[in-house]
Design an enzyme around this catalytic site. Structure first.
Site, PDB file in Angstrom:
ATOM      1  N   ASP A  67       0.832  -1.201   0.000  1.00 20.14           N
ATOM      2  CA  ASP A  67       0.000   0.000   0.000  1.00 20.14           C
ATOM      3  C   ASP A  67       0.870   1.256   0.000  1.00 20.14           C
ATOM      4  O   ASP A  67       2.089   1.181   0.179  1.00 20.14           O
ATOM      5  CB  ASP A  67      -0.967   0.009   1.204  1.00 20.14           C
ATOM      6  CG  ASP A  67      -0.348  -0.554   2.482  1.00 20.14           C
ATOM      7  OD1 ASP A  67       0.896  -0.518   2.600  1.00 20.14           O
ATOM      8  OD2 ASP A  67      -1.089  -1.020   3.352  1.00 20.14           O
ATOM      9  N   ASP A 136      -8.315  -2.362  13.912  1.00 22.75           N
ATOM     10  CA  ASP A 136      -9.701  -2.513  13.431  1.00 22.75           C
ATOM     11  C   ASP A 136      -9.853  -3.710  12.495  1.00 22.75           C
ATOM     12  O   ASP A 136     -10.882  -3.858  11.840  1.00 22.75           O
ATOM     13  CB  ASP A 136     -10.182  -1.221  12.756  1.00 22.75           C
ATOM     14  CG  ASP A 136      -9.385  -0.855  11.509  1.00 22.75           C
ATOM     15  OD1 ASP A 136      -8.473  -1.617  11.117  1.00 22.75           O
ATOM     16  OD2 ASP A 136      -9.683   0.194  10.901  1.00 22.75           O
ATOM     17  N   HIS A 138      -7.928  -4.403   9.796  1.00 23.21           N
ATOM     18  CA  HIS A 138      -7.541  -4.240   8.390  1.00 23.21           C
ATOM     19  C   HIS A 138      -6.280  -5.037   8.054  1.00 23.21           C
ATOM     20  O   HIS A 138      -5.452  -5.295   8.918  1.00 23.21           O
ATOM     21  CB  HIS A 138      -7.385  -2.759   8.002  1.00 23.21           C
ATOM     22  CG  HIS A 138      -6.221  -2.045   8.617  1.00 23.21           C
ATOM     23  ND1 HIS A 138      -6.353  -0.880   9.347  1.00 23.21           N
ATOM     24  CD2 HIS A 138      -4.886  -2.300   8.608  1.00 23.21           C
ATOM     25  CE1 HIS A 138      -5.163  -0.460   9.730  1.00 23.21           C
ATOM     26  NE2 HIS A 138      -4.254  -1.308   9.302  1.00 23.21           N
ATOM     27  N   GLU A 143      -9.875  -1.386   4.898  1.00 25.21           N
ATOM     28  CA  GLU A 143     -10.568  -1.103   6.152  1.00 25.21           C
ATOM     29  C   GLU A 143     -11.864  -1.912   6.227  1.00 25.21           C
ATOM     30  O   GLU A 143     -12.322  -2.453   5.212  1.00 25.21           O
ATOM     31  CB  GLU A 143     -10.878   0.398   6.226  1.00 25.21           C
ATOM     32  CG  GLU A 143      -9.642   1.297   6.291  1.00 25.21           C
ATOM     33  CD  GLU A 143      -8.940   1.278   7.651  1.00 25.21           C
ATOM     34  OE1 GLU A 143      -9.012   0.265   8.371  1.00 25.21           O
ATOM     35  OE2 GLU A 143      -8.300   2.308   7.993  1.00 25.21           O
TER      36      GLU A 143
END
Ligand code: F6R
Length: 261
Positions: A67, A136, A138, A143
């Site tokens: 990313d 979270d 990811h 996400e």
């Protein structure tokens, strides 16, 4: 999915570095999938040491990033390309022109994303993809809510991820870019081996959801459940909320000698 529970972050890094070393030794033109963030840093330090000691070469390898932030100037120290160069690539013999990442500065981001998926395919696919996990749930920057079949594309970071990542930006959440380009979950699933490394108590809850929870876009890391060769390496604190710890330990202890991670 294989879950390996080790005592601490050093033991996790030793194990995962061993996987990379084996891929580099076994493949004539290996493609490494590299993650940023703190989770893989111990692995990268071990690879640098092994390269310096002459025990490893990456001269025949390529590497692809998971990313990249959108909106940072290309010379910003926190671009993921700069991060991975500083933490690994500049210190081993992997040719710098064979480090690839999505072009997050492209005018036409959508076509740059398609281009990146094509590039990964043209390289022959990723042999081993290192992954961390966000608090979270990811992976990459997919996400919660990300399609389990998604391809490389632009995503908006959650507030939680921007708060987590503010530590790289002098604790200024406002400086953490809101947008990123990330390999999609479908893209990540095409790597031949996924290795997720998670250490520390803040990873216990997302690890439990990813490994033992339902397959759901609400926990993108649960997509590893679909992969035929996924290895999750956790230290004791990150394993603290798993239910089937005894089974994972027993399976690992009695793993046939011929079967690698
Ligand atoms: C990094 C990445 C992220 C991180 C995750 C965990 O390229 O894609 O998914 O792996 O945010 O970050 P750390 O390891 O810093 O806890």
């Amino acid at each position: 999915m294989e879950v390996v529970i080790v005592s601490d972050a050093d033991a996790a890094a030793d194990l995962v570095a061993g996987v990379i070393v084996a891929v580099l030794a076994d493949h004539p033109a290996p493609v490494l999938g590299l993650a940023t963030g703190s989770s893989p840093l111990g692995v990268y330090r071990r690879l640098i040491d092994a390269c310096a000691a002459g025990a490893l070469t990456a001269a025949h390898a390529s590497a692809v990033l998971l990313d990249e932030y959108v909106g940072l100037p290309s010379d910003h120290a926190e671009t993921y390309r700069a991060f991975i160069r500083g933490e690994l690539v500049d210190h081993i013999d992997l040719p710098s022109e064979r480090l690839f990442g999505p072009d997050a500065a492209a005018d036409d981001l959508a076509s740059a994303c398609r281009e990146y998926d094509r590039l990964i395919r043209d390289l022959g696919g990723v042999d081993v993809q290192l992954l961390g996990i966000g608090t979270d749930g990811h992976v990459g920057f997919n996400e919660p809510g990300s399609s389990l079949a998604s391809r490389t594309r632009i995503k908006t970071l959650t507030r939680a991820t921007r708060v987590d990542n503010a530590r790289w930006f002098d604790d200024h959440v406002g400086d953490v870019p809101r947008h990123v380009v990330t390999q999609g979950l479908g893209t990540i699933l095409e790597a031949r081996h996924l290795v997720l490394i998670a250490t520390g108590p803040e990873k216990a809850e997302p690890i439990a959801r990813a490994v033992e929870g339902p397959l759901t876009a609400m926990c993108p890391a649960s997509v590893l459940q679909l992969h035929p060769h996924a290895t999750v390496v956790v230290d004791e604190p990150a394993a603290a909320r798993l239910d089937r710890v005894d089974y994972y330990r027993e399976a690992y202890e009695h793993k046939p000698g011929w079967q690698r991670l």
